[in-house]
Design a protein around this motif. Structure first.
Motif, PDB file in Angstrom:
ATOM      1  N   ALA A   1      -0.026 -13.167  -2.903  1.00  0.00           N
ATOM      2  CA  ALA A   1      -0.447 -14.558  -3.041  1.00  0.00           C
ATOM      3  C   ALA A   1      -1.891 -14.730  -2.606  1.00  0.00           C
ATOM      4  CB  ALA A   1       0.471 -15.458  -2.230  1.00  0.00           C
ATOM      5  N   VAL A   2      -2.274 -14.095  -1.513  1.00  0.00           N
ATOM      6  CA  VAL A   2      -3.657 -14.205  -1.022  1.00  0.00           C
ATOM      7  C   VAL A   2      -4.620 -13.567  -2.013  1.00  0.00           C
ATOM      8  CG1 VAL A   2      -5.237 -13.437   0.791  1.00  0.00           C
ATOM      9  CG2 VAL A   2      -3.000 -14.371   1.402  1.00  0.00           C
ATOM     10  N   VAL A   3      -4.286 -12.372  -2.499  1.00  0.00           N
ATOM     11  CA  VAL A   3      -5.165 -11.672  -3.442  1.00  0.00           C
ATOM     12  C   VAL A   3      -5.281 -12.446  -4.747  1.00  0.00           C
ATOM     13  CG1 VAL A   3      -5.369  -9.580  -4.847  1.00  0.00           C
ATOM     14  CG2 VAL A   3      -4.789  -9.394  -2.432  1.00  0.00           C
ATOM     15  N   LEU A   4      -4.174 -12.933  -5.262  1.00  0.00           N
ATOM     16  CA  LEU A   4      -4.233 -13.709  -6.500  1.00  0.00           C
ATOM     17  C   LEU A   4      -5.001 -15.012  -6.319  1.00  0.00           C
ATOM     18  CD1 LEU A   4      -0.646 -13.175  -7.971  1.00  0.00           C
ATOM     19  CD2 LEU A   4      -2.809 -12.399  -8.944  1.00  0.00           C
ATOM     20  N   THR A   5      -4.875 -15.638  -5.155  1.00  0.00           N
ATOM     21  CA  THR A   5      -5.620 -16.869  -4.893  1.00  0.00           C
ATOM     22  C   THR A   5      -7.119 -16.588  -4.815  1.00  0.00           C
ATOM     23  OG1 THR A   5      -3.737 -17.762  -3.694  1.00  0.00           O
ATOM     24  CG2 THR A   5      -5.837 -18.836  -3.330  1.00  0.00           C
ATOM     25  N   ILE A   6      -7.473 -15.463  -4.228  1.00  0.00           N
ATOM     26  CA  ILE A   6      -8.895 -15.107  -4.130  1.00  0.00           C
ATOM     27  C   ILE A   6      -9.478 -14.864  -5.516  1.00  0.00           C
ATOM     28  CG2 ILE A   6     -10.495 -13.300  -3.361  1.00  0.00           C
ATOM     29  CD1 ILE A   6      -8.735 -13.041  -0.832  1.00  0.00           C
ATOM     30  N   PHE A   7      -8.748 -14.108  -6.361  1.00  0.00           N
ATOM     31  CA  PHE A   7      -9.288 -13.752  -7.667  1.00  0.00           C
ATOM     32  C   PHE A   7      -9.108 -14.845  -8.721  1.00  0.00           C
ATOM     33  CE2 PHE A   7      -8.711  -9.363  -6.004  1.00  0.00           C
ATOM     34  CZ  PHE A   7     -10.048  -8.985  -6.078  1.00  0.00           C
ATOM     35  N   LEU A   8      -8.025 -15.589  -8.672  1.00  0.00           N
ATOM     36  CA  LEU A   8      -7.746 -16.577  -9.712  1.00  0.00           C
ATOM     37  C   LEU A   8      -7.857 -18.018  -9.238  1.00  0.00           C
ATOM     38  CD1 LEU A   8      -4.654 -14.873 -11.371  1.00  0.00           C
ATOM     39  CD2 LEU A   8      -7.026 -14.785 -12.124  1.00  0.00           C
ATOM     40  N   GLY A   9      -8.173 -18.211  -7.979  1.00  0.00           N
ATOM     41  CA  GLY A   9      -8.299 -19.565  -7.455  1.00  0.00           C
ATOM     42  C   GLY A   9      -6.947 -20.231  -7.358  1.00  0.00           C
ATOM     43  N   PRO A  10      -6.891 -21.509  -7.672  1.00  0.00           N
ATOM     44  CA  PRO A  10      -5.628 -22.232  -7.531  1.00  0.00           C
ATOM     45  C   PRO A  10      -4.540 -21.767  -8.517  1.00  0.00           C
ATOM     46  CG  PRO A  10      -7.295 -23.641  -8.507  1.00  0.00           C
ATOM     47  CD  PRO A  10      -7.975 -22.370  -8.094  1.00  0.00           C
ATOM     48  N   TYR A  11      -4.923 -21.055  -9.549  1.00  0.00           N
ATOM     49  CA  TYR A  11      -3.942 -20.564 -10.514  1.00  0.00           C
ATOM     50  C   TYR A  11      -3.227 -19.301 -10.037  1.00  0.00           C
ATOM     51  CZ  TYR A  11      -6.273 -23.821 -13.618  1.00  0.00           C
ATOM     52  OH  TYR A  11      -6.786 -24.961 -14.165  1.00  0.00           O
ATOM     53  N   GLY A  12      -3.704 -18.702  -8.954  1.00  0.00           N
ATOM     54  CA  GLY A  12      -3.108 -17.481  -8.440  1.00  0.00           C
ATOM     55  C   GLY A  12      -1.659 -17.664  -8.014  1.00  0.00           C
ATOM     56  N   ILE A  13      -1.397 -18.745  -7.300  1.00  0.00           N
ATOM     57  CA  ILE A  13      -0.026 -19.025  -6.857  1.00  0.00           C
ATOM     58  C   ILE A  13       0.867 -19.305  -8.062  1.00  0.00           C
ATOM     59  CG2 ILE A  13       1.420 -20.567  -5.479  1.00  0.00           C
ATOM     60  CD1 ILE A  13      -0.342 -18.748  -3.819  1.00  0.00           C
ATOM     61  N   LEU A  14       0.338 -20.029  -9.054  1.00  0.00           N
ATOM     62  CA  LEU A  14       1.102 -20.302 -10.270  1.00  0.00           C
ATOM     63  C   LEU A  14       1.464 -18.997 -10.983  1.00  0.00           C
ATOM     64  CD1 LEU A  14       2.249 -22.455 -12.153  1.00  0.00           C
ATOM     65  CD2 LEU A  14       0.044 -22.434 -13.353  1.00  0.00           C
ATOM     66  N   VAL A  15       0.532 -18.075 -11.058  1.00  0.00           N
ATOM     67  CA  VAL A  15       0.796 -16.769 -11.670  1.00  0.00           C
ATOM     68  C   VAL A  15       1.847 -16.019 -10.866  1.00  0.00           C
ATOM     69  CG1 VAL A  15      -0.211 -14.510 -12.174  1.00  0.00           C
ATOM     70  CG2 VAL A  15      -1.458 -16.592 -12.771  1.00  0.00           C
ATOM     71  N   LEU A  16       1.770 -16.084  -9.555  1.00  0.00           N
ATOM     72  CA  LEU A  16       2.743 -15.412  -8.699  1.00  0.00           C
ATOM     73  C   LEU A  16       4.151 -15.980  -8.923  1.00  0.00           C
ATOM     74  CD1 LEU A  16       3.086 -13.323  -6.424  1.00  0.00           C
ATOM     75  CD2 LEU A  16       2.825 -15.206  -4.820  1.00  0.00           C
ATOM     76  N   PHE A  17       4.274 -17.293  -9.015  1.00  0.00           N
ATOM     77  CA  PHE A  17       5.573 -17.897  -9.288  1.00  0.00           C
ATOM     78  C   PHE A  17       6.095 -17.513 -10.677  1.00  0.00           C
ATOM     79  CE2 PHE A  17       4.603 -21.165  -5.917  1.00  0.00           C
ATOM     80  CZ  PHE A  17       5.627 -20.757  -5.084  1.00  0.00           C
ATOM     81  N   ALA A  18       5.198 -17.461 -11.653  1.00  0.00           N
ATOM     82  CA  ALA A  18       5.602 -17.082 -13.009  1.00  0.00           C
ATOM     83  C   ALA A  18       6.108 -15.643 -13.040  1.00  0.00           C
ATOM     84  CB  ALA A  18       4.442 -17.253 -13.977  1.00  0.00           C
ATOM     85  N   VAL A  19       5.425 -14.751 -12.345  1.00  0.00           N
ATOM     86  CA  VAL A  19       5.863 -13.356 -12.290  1.00  0.00           C
ATOM     87  C   VAL A  19       7.203 -13.253 -11.556  1.00  0.00           C
ATOM     88  CG1 VAL A  19       5.319 -11.090 -11.309  1.00  0.00           C
ATOM     89  CG2 VAL A  19       3.545 -12.390 -12.492  1.00  0.00           C
ATOM     90  N   GLY A  20       7.342 -13.973 -10.461  1.00  0.00           N
ATOM     91  CA  GLY A  20       8.601 -13.971  -9.711  1.00  0.00           C
ATOM     92  C   GLY A  20       9.752 -14.501 -10.549  1.00  0.00           C
ATOM     93  N   PHE A  21       9.517 -15.578 -11.283  1.00  0.00           N
ATOM     94  CA  PHE A  21      10.553 -16.120 -12.157  1.00  0.00           C
ATOM     95  C   PHE A  21      10.930 -15.118 -13.241  1.00  0.00           C
ATOM     96  CE2 PHE A  21      11.871 -18.504 -15.937  1.00  0.00           C
ATOM     97  CZ  PHE A  21      12.980 -19.151 -15.429  1.00  0.00           C
ATOM     98  N   GLY A  22       9.942 -14.446 -13.796  1.00  0.00           N
ATOM     99  CA  GLY A  22      10.209 -13.427 -14.813  1.00  0.00           C
ATOM    100  C   GLY A  22      11.052 -12.285 -14.264  1.00  0.00           C
ATOM    101  N   LEU A  23      10.732 -11.857 -13.051  1.00  0.00           N
ATOM    102  CA  LEU A  23      11.513 -10.786 -12.431  1.00  0.00           C
ATOM    103  C   LEU A  23      12.951 -11.224 -12.163  1.00  0.00           C
ATOM    104  CD1 LEU A  23       8.915  -9.312  -9.916  1.00  0.00           C
ATOM    105  CD2 LEU A  23       9.892  -8.171 -11.902  1.00  0.00           C
ATOM    106  N   LEU A  24      13.128 -12.431 -11.655  1.00  0.00           N
ATOM    107  CA  LEU A  24      14.478 -12.939 -11.399  1.00  0.00           C
ATOM    108  C   LEU A  24      15.283 -13.074 -12.688  1.00  0.00           C
ATOM    109  CD1 LEU A  24      13.903 -15.652  -8.664  1.00  0.00           C
ATOM    110  CD2 LEU A  24      15.103 -13.484  -8.426  1.00  0.00           C
ATOM    111  N   LEU A  25      14.650 -13.556 -13.742  1.00  0.00           N
ATOM    112  CA  LEU A  25      15.331 -13.688 -15.024  1.00  0.00           C
ATOM    113  C   LEU A  25      15.708 -12.315 -15.578  1.00  0.00           C
ATOM    114  CD1 LEU A  25      16.264 -15.724 -17.121  1.00  0.00           C
ATOM    115  CD2 LEU A  25      14.060 -15.448 -18.253  1.00  0.00           C
ATOM    116  N   SER A  26      14.822 -11.354 -15.439  1.00  0.00           N
ATOM    117  CA  SER A  26      15.100  -9.997 -15.893  1.00  0.00           C
ATOM    118  C   SER A  26      16.274  -9.388 -15.132  1.00  0.00           C
ATOM    119  CB  SER A  26      13.859  -9.126 -15.709  1.00  0.00           C
ATOM    120  OG  SER A  26      14.140  -7.782 -15.998  1.00  0.00           O
ATOM    121  N   ILE A  27      16.304  -9.574 -13.827  1.00  0.00           N
ATOM    122  CA  ILE A  27      17.402  -9.057 -13.001  1.00  0.00           C
ATOM    123  C   ILE A  27      18.711  -9.730 -13.399  1.00  0.00           C
ATOM    124  CG2 ILE A  27      18.340  -9.036 -10.651  1.00  0.00           C
ATOM    125  CD1 ILE A  27      15.422  -8.661  -9.688  1.00  0.00           C
ATOM    126  N   HIS A  28      18.672 -11.031 -13.638  1.00  0.00           N
ATOM    127  CA  HIS A  28      19.884 -11.755 -14.029  1.00  0.00           C
ATOM    128  C   HIS A  28      20.428 -11.241 -15.363  1.00  0.00           C
ATOM    129  CE1 HIS A  28      22.727 -14.957 -14.703  1.00  0.00           C
ATOM    130  NE2 HIS A  28      22.160 -15.202 -15.873  1.00  0.00           N
TER     131      HIS A  28
END
Length: 84
Positions: free
Chosen positions: A13-40
């Motif tokens: 989250a910190v690295v993505l926020t540094i590189f992508l600004g406020p969109y970093g956390i959004l990208v992190l949530f999107a990746v997490g949701f994708g992983l959870l959906l894949s596992i399901h």
């Protein structure tokens, strides 16, 4: 293991926020949701495969279910037979 995962998520989250600004956390949530959906989806596939294997081997418990009353009646019959 959960502590390591939590630390990695915070670092990501910190690295993505540094590189992508406020969109970093959004990208992190999107990746997490994708992983959870894949596992399901994968877990659902494994469950369906296990059900098919059980049916193929005749291990389904649907027809073999015996109620408590039936068990008690059978035990009572056995007890009566032993007495005679």
């Amino acid at each position: 293991m959960m502590i390591v995962g939590t630390i990695l998520a915070i670092l990501a989250a910190v690295v993505l926020t540094i590189f992508l600004g406020p969109y970093g956390i959004l990208v992190l949530f999107a990746v997490g949701f994708g992983l959870l959906l894949s596992i399901h989806v994968r877990t659902k596939e494994i469950h369906d495969d296990m059900q098919k294997i059980k049916e193929k081997l005749g291990l389904t418990a649907g027809d073999d279910y015996v109620s408590d009353q039936e068990i008690e009646a059978e035990l009572e019959q056995d007890r009566v037979k032993e007495e005679h």
